[in-house]
Structure formats: C-alpha cells, structure tokens
Design an enzyme around this catalytic site. Structure first.
Site, mmCIF file in Angstrom:
data_model
loop_
_atom_site.group_PDB
_atom_site.id
_atom_site.type_symbol
_atom_site.label_atom_id
_atom_site.label_comp_id
_atom_site.label_asym_id
_atom_site.label_seq_id
_atom_site.Cartn_x
_atom_site.Cartn_y
_atom_site.Cartn_z
ATOM 1 N N GLY A 8 -65.617 -5.071 19.031
ATOM 2 C CA GLY A 8 -64.707 -4.776 17.941
ATOM 3 C C GLY A 8 -64.961 -5.692 16.764
ATOM 4 O O GLY A 8 -65.772 -6.624 16.842
ATOM 5 N N ASN A 11 -62.813 -9.031 18.105
ATOM 6 C CA ASN A 11 -63.144 -9.532 19.438
ATOM 7 C C ASN A 11 -64.175 -8.653 20.125
ATOM 8 O O ASN A 11 -64.282 -7.457 19.842
ATOM 9 C CB ASN A 11 -61.888 -9.591 20.326
ATOM 10 C CG ASN A 11 -60.889 -10.621 19.848
ATOM 11 O OD1 ASN A 11 -61.213 -11.797 19.714
ATOM 12 N ND2 ASN A 11 -59.664 -10.188 19.588
ATOM 13 N N ASP A 109 -65.011 3.455 19.842
ATOM 14 C CA ASP A 109 -63.867 2.982 20.621
ATOM 15 C C ASP A 109 -62.789 4.051 20.741
ATOM 16 O O ASP A 109 -62.107 4.155 21.771
ATOM 17 C CB ASP A 109 -63.294 1.707 20.006
ATOM 18 C CG ASP A 109 -62.963 1.849 18.522
ATOM 19 O OD1 ASP A 109 -63.529 2.732 17.850
ATOM 20 O OD2 ASP A 109 -62.141 1.058 18.022
ATOM 21 N N ARG A 110 -62.634 4.870 19.709
ATOM 22 C CA ARG A 110 -61.603 5.914 19.733
ATOM 23 C C ARG A 110 -61.944 6.990 20.761
ATOM 24 O O ARG A 110 -61.063 7.473 21.483
ATOM 25 C CB ARG A 110 -61.440 6.522 18.341
ATOM 26 C CG ARG A 110 -61.017 5.505 17.282
ATOM 27 C CD ARG A 110 -60.997 6.091 15.883
ATOM 28 N NE ARG A 110 -59.871 7.024 15.719
ATOM 29 C CZ ARG A 110 -59.680 7.737 14.606
ATOM 30 N NH1 ARG A 110 -60.534 7.627 13.595
ATOM 31 N NH2 ARG A 110 -58.646 8.554 14.513
ATOM 32 N N ASP A 129 -54.016 2.263 19.432
ATOM 33 C CA ASP A 129 -54.855 1.104 19.742
ATOM 34 C C ASP A 129 -54.647 0.037 18.677
ATOM 35 O O ASP A 129 -55.008 0.208 17.512
ATOM 36 C CB ASP A 129 -56.324 1.521 19.804
ATOM 37 C CG ASP A 129 -57.239 0.399 20.285
ATOM 38 O OD1 ASP A 129 -56.766 -0.746 20.447
ATOM 39 O OD2 ASP A 129 -58.438 0.662 20.511
#
Length: 255
Positions: A8, A11, A109-110, A129
């Site tokens: 991300g 992180n 990520d989605r 999220d």
C-alpha cells in the site's frame, strides 16, 4: 508455505500461509527508496523472529498500488526466494467479472478485497477499506465487481488540516471524549473522527439505495477497528481480508 505481500501507499503487509492457515503476518512502512536487497534483509529479520527460513516459502503473490515498488519486490522474490512471483494485475484469473468502464484502472487491492469478501459471504457486499485512501467497493449478489467510491483517508485528512492551517497541531487519530470539545486537539479529533463516521455511513446508505439490494457491509484496513464501533452501517471487521484474498487468487492461478 505461501508468502503474500500487499503493498500500500503507507504500509506493506506480509503474511505467511501454511495451506489455508495464516501462520504469521507483519506490517512495515512503505519506503519507495528501499532496494530489493534492503527489503530482503528486513524480511529475513522478520522471518528469523518467527523461525521461518526463505527455503520454507514455495510461492509468492504480490498486490501493489505502488508501481515503483512492484519491480523491486519482483526482484526480491527472484533473488532471495528463487521464484518469480504471481502479481495481481491484468490477465490474472480472479473468478469475478469486473463491471468497470476500464477494468485496468481498478486498484489491485480493491479486487483482492472483493474476491475475499464474496468468497466468504456469497452475497452482495459493500467493502470499506480504511487505507491511505478509504475505498468503498460494491459486489452484487451474482459476484460481480460493480465499482465504488474513493475518499481521502483519515490520516491524509488529518495531515492536510495540520499542513494547511498554521495554528493547528498534528494530533493522533482517536475517538475524542466528546463532540463538543473544549480544546483544540479534541476539537480536531472530533471533527475528523465523527465526520468520518458520517462519511462512511452516508456513502454506504447511498450505495445500498442505488443497488436496490441488501448488501452486507464489512470493513478492513488499519483504522477499521476504530471507526466500525461507531458506524451504524458496518456489520463486521475483517482484519485479514486482503491477505486472504491474495491466498485465494494464488489458488485460482496455480498451474
């Protein structure tokens, strides 16, 4: 063992799976300046603390929203583990139709979250999220990814307030003792915290109305546990949703 890596903007989260069981997970700061060797040394130290060796890892899957680090971690995989990783992106088998104008625009990520959420609940979903940006993703009852909304994350919002308002300090993001705050720090916390609770509930409510379905609402991300208890719409927090999604995608793409 399977190493899953979720990169991300703030992180990097790593997890080790033994079959379907998450054995260990770690969260480290994203650093675009680090080399593959520096990340390799860092991961070796994390593994050492968990009594895991590089040779124990038989496969790697990576999801990244930071393009400059994708290549870095691919080199790390080859140089330290001896494997080319599976990278979430165009061409990967998700098992989920993506109803987006341009599917290539959707953050990895989605999609990972959507896959994991639908695999667990088998019903329509709103997935919130709480990352660098806060994303709202809708999966319909047929298991199709329909799109969603993107809002500034909590940390971004607080940092913008600190940087653009000269007299306001940088403060921690916590639930304040009251909405009618009696000092500047608590006033900022009240505005960000309760303003964000309202943002989440309003977007979710509008998604529900627009979808004409009755989706389950789940949350994930570092600050999900802070906001969810005050939200009227979030029904469950799935702490390891993204890691689980990566494991599922790896299984769907094994040769």
């Amino acid at each position: 063992m399977l190493l899953v890596i979720d990169v991300g903007n703030t992180n990097i989260v790593l997890g080790i799976y033994d079959g379907q069981r998450l054995v260990r997970d770690w969260r480290i700061s994203t650093d675009k300046a680090k080399t593959s060797d520096e990340y390799g040394i860092l991961i070796r130290e994390l593994f050492r603390g968990a009594d895991i060796e590089f040779k124990d890892v038989k496969a790697i899957i990576i999801s990244s929203v930071v393009p400059t680090l994708s290549g870095v971690l691919e080199r790390l995989s080859r140089n330290y583990f001896g494997y080319s990783p599976l990278v979430v992106g165009p061409g990967i088998r998700t098992g989920m139709p993506i109803q987006y104008d341009n599917p290539k625009e959707v953050g990895a990520d989605r999609i990972v979250n959507a896959v994991a959420g639908y695999e667990k609940y088998k019903t329509s979903l709103v997935i919130v999220d709480f990352g660098t940006a806060t994303t709202f993703d809708y999966v319909n009852r047929k298991g199709e990814y329909c799109g969603g909304a993107i809002a500034p994350g909590l940390v971004i919002s607080m940092e913008a307030l600190f940087q653009r308002a000269s007299k306001l300090p940088r403060v921690d993001i916590v639930k304040p003792p009251a909405v009618i705050a009696r000092n500047t720090v608590n006033s900022m916390q009240a505005g960000i915290f309760y303003g964000y609770v309202g943002l989440v509930d309003e977007i979710v409510a509008r998604m529900k109305a627009e979808s004409k379905e009755t989706p389950r609402v789940i949350a994930t991300g570092g600050l999900a546990g802070l906001i969810a208890p005050e939200s009227k719409t979030i029904e469950a927090v799935e702490e390891y949703l993204t890691l689980e999604g990566l494991r599922i995608l790896y299984e769907r793409n094994r040769e």
